[in-house]
Design a protein around this motif. Structure first.
Motif, PDB file in Angstrom:
ATOM      1  N   GLN A  33       0.830  -1.217   0.000  1.00  0.00           N
ATOM      2  CA  GLN A  33       0.000   0.000   0.000  1.00  0.00           C
ATOM      3  C   GLN A  33       0.860   1.262   0.000  1.00  0.00           C
ATOM      4  O   GLN A  33       0.541   2.239  -0.675  1.00  0.00           O
ATOM      5  CB  GLN A  33      -0.903   0.019   1.239  1.00  0.00           C
ATOM      6  N   ILE A  34       1.950   1.220   0.772  1.00  0.00           N
ATOM      7  CA  ILE A  34       2.872   2.361   0.829  1.00  0.00           C
ATOM      8  C   ILE A  34       3.471   2.588  -0.562  1.00  0.00           C
ATOM      9  O   ILE A  34       3.490   3.717  -1.078  1.00  0.00           O
ATOM     10  CB  ILE A  34       3.991   2.119   1.880  1.00  0.00           C
ATOM     11  N   ALA A  35       3.945   1.502  -1.162  1.00  0.00           N
ATOM     12  CA  ALA A  35       4.549   1.591  -2.494  1.00  0.00           C
ATOM     13  C   ALA A  35       3.561   2.150  -3.515  1.00  0.00           C
ATOM     14  O   ALA A  35       3.898   3.032  -4.310  1.00  0.00           O
ATOM     15  CB  ALA A  35       5.053   0.220  -2.935  1.00  0.00           C
ATOM     16  N   LYS A  36       2.324   1.666  -3.473  1.00  0.00           N
ATOM     17  CA  LYS A  36       1.280   2.143  -4.405  1.00  0.00           C
ATOM     18  C   LYS A  36       1.023   3.630  -4.216  1.00  0.00           C
ATOM     19  O   LYS A  36       0.966   4.384  -5.188  1.00  0.00           O
ATOM     20  CB  LYS A  36      -0.034   1.385  -4.159  1.00  0.00           C
ATOM     21  N   THR A  37       0.860   4.033  -2.956  1.00  0.00           N
ATOM     22  CA  THR A  37       0.539   5.434  -2.654  1.00  0.00           C
ATOM     23  C   THR A  37       1.630   6.377  -3.174  1.00  0.00           C
ATOM     24  O   THR A  37       1.338   7.446  -3.703  1.00  0.00           O
ATOM     25  CB  THR A  37       0.370   5.626  -1.130  1.00  0.00           C
ATOM     26  N   PHE A  38       2.882   5.963  -3.019  1.00  0.00           N
ATOM     27  CA  PHE A  38       3.992   6.840  -3.404  1.00  0.00           C
ATOM     28  C   PHE A  38       4.569   6.505  -4.793  1.00  0.00           C
ATOM     29  O   PHE A  38       5.665   6.927  -5.135  1.00  0.00           O
ATOM     30  CB  PHE A  38       5.078   6.814  -2.317  1.00  0.00           C
TER      31      PHE A  38
END
Length: 296
Positions: free
Chosen positions: A234-239
């Motif tokens: 989720q972190i990777a997707k968001t950023f």
């Protein structure tokens, strides 16, 4: 005008949560940040919480309305190997803060952890019986007991996996962002579950809880149970970072961990949601706020 504001002391003010509380509380209180190793704020005062005399004289001098006690040895593996030091900070330090807060009639907010649970069931409520499986959890649970025994007006907030921006300290989210920006492959556990908490969100909940004079024990984490691996994705997707660099691993395969970790220490936040306007954020909301802050 500001001279009439009530004094709020924040221990551990250079840490992730402490620094957010200092920033957000300034609108409502005269905030005095306290640090031990490295100050983050120009008006921060140095205090070693393990020194009972120093705690007593500073608190009696400043006469705070409330104290938010975030200072803690939170390195789980270090607590396991340096037990005497962990006890001194997390238990004796907390005892000093609790008894002195009580002496001067200050409200004490103690920040505790999901690691007071063994992680066998997850979605823990305030009624569930704690049984920590590592020394960090043992010291934090004992800290809770010292607060209850030594301070009449107390609020204990248990939280889970704090994340957010900090000038120099890394947390799980910033570590993921950092590594992926360097195109580094990382392994993240897929069978370890928590309820990650945006530090800014917990800071807002804390301030509102003080203003409403909440007392007792509450779970104050993010609202969504998630595995570390899915959180990393989720972190990777968001950023907009490369998801393929994140490789899943089982907790049993991790050699780096010295202390045992609870498998599922996720917290149920229903009780605090009934009391506060500020609601615990889910992962999408928390990461979105982090992204907005980065772009500001």
């Amino acid at each position: 005008m500001s001279s009439h504001k009530k004094v709020l002391l924040v221990t551990g003010a250079s840490g992730l949560l402490g620094s957010k509380i200092v920033k957000i509380a300034a609108k409502h209180f005269r905030v005095v940040p306290l640090h031990n190793t490295k100050p983050l704020h120009t008006h921060s005062l140095k205090l070693d919480i393990t020194n009972a005399k120093d705690v007593s004289s500073l608190f009696h001098e400043l006469k705070p309305y409330a104290v938010v006690h975030t200072a803690s040895e939170t390195n789980v593996d270090k607590c396991e190997t340096e037990r005497a030091r962990a006890w001194e900070i997390n238990v004796e330090g907390t005892q000093n803060i609790a008894s002195t807060s009580n002496e001067i009639g200050a409200k004490l907010v103690y920040i505790s952890t999901d690691y007071v649970f063994d992680g066998e069931k997850g979605n823990y409520t305030e009624e569930d019986k704690p049984s920590p499986i590592n020394y960090y959890g043992i010291t934090k649970l004992e800290g809770e007991k010292r607060v209850m025994e030594n301070c009449k007006n107390y609020l204990i907030l248990r939280t889970s996996v704090l994340y957010g921006w900090h000038p120099w300290r890394q947390n799980f989210a910033t570590w993921i962002i950092d590594k992926l920006k360097q195109n580094r492959e990382i392994t993240v556990v897929q069978d370890h579950f928590n309820t990650p908490t945006l530090a800014d969100n917990l800071a807002e909940m804390t301030i509102e809880a003080i203003q409403k004079n909440l007392t007792g024990l509450y779970h104050a984490s993010g609202s969504e149970r998630i595995s570390r691996y899915d959180f990393a994705l989720q972190i990777a997707k968001t950023f907009n970072l490369d998801l393929s660099l994140i490789k899943p691993v089982k907790m049993s395969q991790l050699k780096a961990w010295i202390a045992r970790r609870p498998r599922d220490s996720s917290l149920c936040t229903e009780k605090i949601q009934k009391q506060l306007k500020t609601k615990p954020l889910n992962i999408t909301q928390g990461l979105k706020r982090m992204k907005v802050e980065a772009e500001a």
